[in-house]
Design an enzyme around this catalytic site. Structure first.
Site, PDB file in Angstrom:
ATOM      1  N   HIS A 192     -34.817   2.440  17.061  1.00 25.24           N
ATOM      2  CA  HIS A 192     -34.833   1.160  17.687  1.00 25.24           C
ATOM      3  C   HIS A 192     -33.919   1.282  19.209  1.00 25.24           C
ATOM      4  O   HIS A 192     -34.473   0.231  20.096  1.00 25.24           O
ATOM      5  CB  HIS A 192     -33.861   0.253  16.763  1.00 25.24           C
TER       6      HIS A 192
ATOM      7  N   HIS B 199     -32.902   6.898  12.793  1.00 27.20           N
ATOM      8  CA  HIS B 199     -33.630   5.753  12.575  1.00 27.20           C
ATOM      9  C   HIS B 199     -33.152   4.560  13.465  1.00 27.20           C
ATOM     10  O   HIS B 199     -34.053   4.012  14.235  1.00 27.20           O
ATOM     11  CB  HIS B 199     -33.670   5.034  11.365  1.00 27.20           C
ATOM     12  N   GLU B 200     -31.791   4.309  13.650  1.00 24.94           N
ATOM     13  CA  GLU B 200     -31.297   3.412  14.587  1.00 24.94           C
ATOM     14  C   GLU B 200     -31.726   3.676  15.961  1.00 24.94           C
ATOM     15  O   GLU B 200     -31.599   2.970  16.924  1.00 24.94           O
ATOM     16  CB  GLU B 200     -29.866   2.857  14.245  1.00 24.94           C
TER      17      GLU B 200
ATOM     18  N   GLU C  17     -40.222  -1.175  14.374  1.00 18.29           N
ATOM     19  CA  GLU C  17     -40.213  -0.241  13.261  1.00 18.29           C
ATOM     20  C   GLU C  17     -40.765   1.013  13.365  1.00 18.29           C
ATOM     21  O   GLU C  17     -40.518   2.095  12.777  1.00 18.29           O
ATOM     22  CB  GLU C  17     -40.386  -0.900  11.868  1.00 18.29           C
TER      23      GLU C  17
HETATM   24 ZN    ZN Z   1     -35.378  -0.280  11.324  1.00 15.61          ZN
END
Ligand code: ZN
Length: 499
Positions: A268, A264-265, A294
């Site tokens: 980003h 997830h990170e 996101e």
């Molecule tokens: Zn996030």
């Protein structure tokens, strides 16, 4: 020097001050001794006040007007025309906030986070209630300074999702709820058909770290221009496109926590590293909105990272990393385990199907807090009531309920909805990418991520903040933001898993 040059050199200074404040905040969340909190709050407040003060001056206003005239003939999407357009929007908003409020917001959010950490560790909302009241009051003040047409909440939402109104959210969320609720109910009748015990063994943290970082690098995260650390709440921050930092939270007894947190990170981080270098030290560097940000993290975490194709490539490696733990688990069982749906307490560990119900709960509560229709003291009860309504479960304590997220302690109101927006946008973007580059799913099965990353870099990342979020979605996909593609994606994927 042209007016535009004056504007750019001032904005570079403002950008440096903000990056320095962000670095102090990263340090606070990763390595600062707890006792450093009060001094740190003052240091961050001072930098934020300086950044704001250097930005909202009359001369910046004059340069903006001059630069607008100088760039009038340039194409809409050119760096300079975009810089002037976006800076004008930021300037008009920043001018409405009194410097004393900027300073007070920075101080109280930094202090609030420490109070929250303590309250959460003792699972006692009453320890946090006073700090939260202060933060809610400040957010109301902030919204009133920024101004809004219909609801006070809209002013706060606009900080994270520029141009979006809560009325738009209400429509999207109503569509989403219509699609999700029957799906959750149907799956709830078959919960036992998918098991995930295999993920709940002892997985040594050093091996988890190495495996997660290896995947992050395969996806394209450049560790020469980034790093990973541990924090209570995982996040990604950047001080330039060549210094992008992610954090992870490890759980030795639950593999998905750090694994999908890292993917997830990384999503980003890929966005931040992909912003054009020409936009560095300008207001255009960084992502265009939290919803678009996101969409990147959720795409890499879920559309890629929880797909069967991805694990065709990655599962043999994971088995080599944890040979005993995964010896008896087939690829298919692993795929089903990581996609197990279960109404649960913790948002960051929720599955793709129930995740958005956690967001709607928070959105509805924060609208009420900001509108003053829900007293802060009643928040835990309201939280638990909505958990029962939406997910059919009651948190046994505050740490697993109302105190689980860092956001409110950090003064982030209007932020939660962007998580759901990200989910919706991720599917619209991925559908478009797969149509324009048909080989993407097959590439992922081979661990070849550059075709997808290249498409994202070209269509989304490099533009930084040039476009408003709705504008970007329209430019890239040719469509408006909608809930339907996301619901269809869930129905297809989970229809198969849950038969
Ligand atoms: Zn996030």
């Amino acid at each position: 020097m042209s007016q535009l040059d004056h504007l750019k050199s001032r904005m570079a200074e403002v950008s440096d001050l903000k990056a320095a404040a962000a670095l102090l905040s990263w340090d606070q969340q990763t390595c600062m001794p707890r006792a450093g909190a009060p001094a740190r709050a003052e240091q961050i407040a001072t930098l934020e006040k300086l950044a704001h003060g250097r930005f909202v001056t009359e001369e910046v206003g004059a340069w903006l007007e001059g630069a607008a005239a100088e760039t009038r003939a340039l194409a809409y999407e050119s760096d300079d025309a975009s810089l002037v357009r976006l800076t004008r929007r930021d300037y008009d908003k920043a001018r409405r906030i009194p410097p004393a409020l900027v300073e007070e917001l920075a101080r109280q959010t930094s202090l609030g986070m420490e109070v929250w950490v303590k309250a959460r560790s003792q699972s006692d909302f009453s320890l946090f209630q006073g700090a939260l009241q202060t933060l809610v009051d400040l957010q109301r003040k902030l919204a009133d300074c920024l101004g809004y047409r219909e609801r006070r909440y809209d002013a706060l939402l606009d900080q994270y999702e520029p141009g979006m109104q809560s009325a738009d959210l209400d429509r999207l969320f109503a569509d989403l709820k219509r699609g999700l609720v029957p799906l959750v109910q149907e799956i709830s009748r078959k919960l036992d058909s998918v098991q995930d015990e295999v993920l709940r063994q002892r997985f040594p943290i050093d091996k988890q770290t190495a495996f997660g970082l290896e995947l992050a690098q395969e996806m394209g995260f450049d560790l020469g221009a980034g790093r990973q650390d541990e924090s209570v709440h995982p996040f990604c921050t950047s001080f330039s496109n060549r210094d992008v930092r992610i954090t992870t939270r490890f759980d030795e007894r639950f593999l998905p926590s750090a694994l999908f947190g890292t993917l997830h990170e990384t999503g980003h981080a890929l966005y931040e590293q992909g912003v054009s270098t020409a936009l560095e030290r300008t207001p255009l560097s960084g992502g265009t909105s939290l919803g678009i940000h996101e969409s990147q993290s959720r795409m890499w975490e879920n559309l890629v990272g929880r797909s069967r194709g991805f694990w065709k490539f990655a599962y043999p490696r994971l088995q080599r990393t944890f040979p005993q733990e995964l010896a008896g688990c087939s690829l298919e069982d692993f795929y089903r385990a990581i996609n197990r749906v279960e109404p649960s307490l913790i948002r960051v560990e929720a599955d793709e199907v129930t995740y958005n119900l956690h967001i709607m709960l928070r959105y509805e509560l924060e609208v009420q807090l900001v509108d003053d229709s829900l007293p802060v003291a009643d928040l835990p009860e309201a939280w638990n009531g909505k958990m029962r309504d939406y997910l059919g479960i009651t948190p046994p304590n505050d740490a697993l309920g109302v105190l689980q997220d860092v956001h409110w302690s950090h003064g982030l109101f209007g932020y939660f909805p962007t998580y759901s927006l990200g989910n919706l946008i991720s599917v619209q973007l991925y559908d478009r990418a797969s149509r324009e580059v048909p080989g993407i799913p097959a590439d992922i099965e081979r661990g070849e991520f550059s075709p997808l990353l290249g498409w994202l870099r070209e269509r989304v990342h490099r533009h930084g903040r040039k476009f408003m979020p709705a504008e970007l979605v329209r430019r890239v996909t040719g469509e408006e933001l909608r809930a339907e593609p996301f619901v269809s994606y869930l129905k297809a994927k989970y229809g198969e898993i849950y038969n």
